[in-house]
Write a protein that holds these residues in place. Structure first.
Motif, short mmCIF file in Angstrom:
data_model
loop_
_atom_site.label_atom_id
_atom_site.label_comp_id
_atom_site.label_asym_id
_atom_site.label_seq_id
_atom_site.Cartn_x
_atom_site.Cartn_y
_atom_site.Cartn_z
N VAL A 102 44.17 65.85 34.72
CA VAL A 102 44.98 65.55 35.67
C VAL A 102 45.63 67.02 36.29
O VAL A 102 45.19 67.90 35.55
N THR A 103 46.60 66.88 37.01
CA THR A 103 46.76 68.21 37.59
C THR A 103 48.02 68.84 36.84
O THR A 103 48.42 67.99 35.97
N ASP A 104 47.94 70.06 36.77
CA ASP A 104 48.99 70.82 36.01
C ASP A 104 50.44 70.28 36.63
O ASP A 104 51.01 70.28 35.27
N GLY A 143 66.45 70.04 21.19
CA GLY A 143 65.55 69.86 20.12
C GLY A 143 64.43 70.87 19.64
O GLY A 143 64.38 71.83 20.38
N SER A 144 63.91 70.74 18.41
CA SER A 144 62.90 71.54 18.25
C SER A 144 62.10 71.02 17.43
O SER A 144 62.06 69.90 17.10
N GLY A 145 60.98 71.61 16.78
CA GLY A 145 59.86 70.75 15.85
C GLY A 145 58.93 70.34 16.75
O GLY A 145 58.58 69.24 16.03
N PHE A 146 58.47 70.76 17.90
CA PHE A 146 57.57 70.18 18.71
C PHE A 146 56.15 70.61 18.29
O PHE A 146 56.00 71.57 18.10
N ILE A 147 55.36 69.40 18.37
CA ILE A 147 53.95 69.72 18.25
C ILE A 147 53.47 69.41 19.49
O ILE A 147 53.38 68.27 19.79
N PHE A 148 52.79 70.51 20.16
CA PHE A 148 52.24 70.19 21.90
C PHE A 148 50.61 69.64 21.12
O PHE A 148 49.97 70.71 20.77
N ASP A 149 50.51 68.53 21.46
CA ASP A 149 49.10 67.81 21.26
C ASP A 149 48.30 67.57 22.60
O ASP A 149 48.86 66.84 23.34
N GLY A 150 47.28 68.47 23.02
CA GLY A 150 46.65 68.21 24.02
C GLY A 150 47.44 68.85 25.32
O GLY A 150 46.82 68.59 26.37
N PHE A 151 48.16 69.70 25.05
CA PHE A 151 48.84 70.50 26.15
C PHE A 151 49.38 71.87 25.38
O PHE A 151 49.87 71.75 24.31
N PRO A 152 49.20 72.97 25.89
CA PRO A 152 48.54 72.98 27.39
C PRO A 152 47.14 73.06 27.49
O PRO A 152 46.34 73.35 26.15
#
Ligand code: AMP
Length: 212
Positions: free
Chosen positions: A59-61, A76-85
């Motif tokens: 899908v588009t950026d 907040g913090s402690g993010f897991i970017f899953d499938g992004f970028p």
């Protein structure tokens, strides 16, 4: 600590993200999950992305960057970017968003898996409709009593795009548009590669080692 899980469809990003949520209290941000929710609840955006997702294209950026911006704007913090970028434009946008919110990206975990394994993993996978626990017909079947081992739920879902044709498109999208991020994050000194082929616990240990 904020991290990215990078790898082709079926590499095990979702499964490993769930461990990190349980064991380290991190927050999983899966753009795929967010888009599926939008599609299932029938929002305007959901309608726009439905066909693209069914085909296996990206899908588009603009849409996915918007989704991530909303999630991290509140702090907040402690993010897991899953499938992004999944594209270089998304990676640049994430860098800018993190800088705006005073955060840093600590590590990018690349999960390496062979294509043949991906096909067999994806066509065999299902998830609990209640808690999202991931099952695999061969390596981790749904318990014989038909109840999810995590929450006891009895409904299980297969993703509409987990079919051989859509998977071909998704793999091509990965190699053409997402795999350049490996070089991008290597150049930034953030890349850590792990073998995603082994048993789930071995991969989990490799990720724990990479995160220190
Ligand atoms: P996933 O659950 O990560 O496999 O994503 C499922 C589908 O959602 C993909 O095949 C794309 O159509 C779309 N999608 C998820 N994340 C992104 C992203 N970061 N950029 C573009 N499309 C995405």
């Amino acid at each position: 600590m904020n991290i990215i899980l990078l790898g082709p469809p079926g590499a095990g990003k979702g499964t490993q993200a769930r461990f990190l949520v349980e064991e380290r209290g991190m927050t999983q941000l899966s753009t795929g999950d967010m888009l599926r929710e939008a599609k299932d609840s029938g929002t305007e955006m959901g309608k726009i992305v439905a066909d693209v997702m069914a085909r296996g294209d990206l899908v588009t950026d603009e849409i996915v960057i918007g989704l991530i911006r909303e999630k991290i704007a509140g702090g907040g913090s402690g993010f897991i970017f899953d499938g992004f970028p999944r594209t270089l434009a998304q990676a640049d946008a994430l860098g800018a968003l993190m800088a705006e919110t005073g955060q840093t990206l600590d590590a990018v975990i690349e999960m390496q898996v062979d294509d043949e394994v991906l096909v067999s993993r994806i066509t065999a996978r299902s998830t609990c409709g209640d808690c999202g626990e991931v099952y695999n017909d061969i390596t981790k079947p749904i318990p014989a009593d038909g109840k999810c081992s995590t929450c006891g739920g009895t409904t299980f879902k297969r993703r509409a795009d987990d079919n051989a044709e859509s998977l071909r498109t998704r793999l091509m999208a990965y190699y053409k548009q997402t795999s350049p991020l490996i070089g991008y994050y290597h150049a930034k000194g953030k890349l850590k590669s792990v073998d995603g082929l082994g048993e789930i616990d071995a991969v989990k240990a490799a990720i724990a080692g990479a995160l220190g």
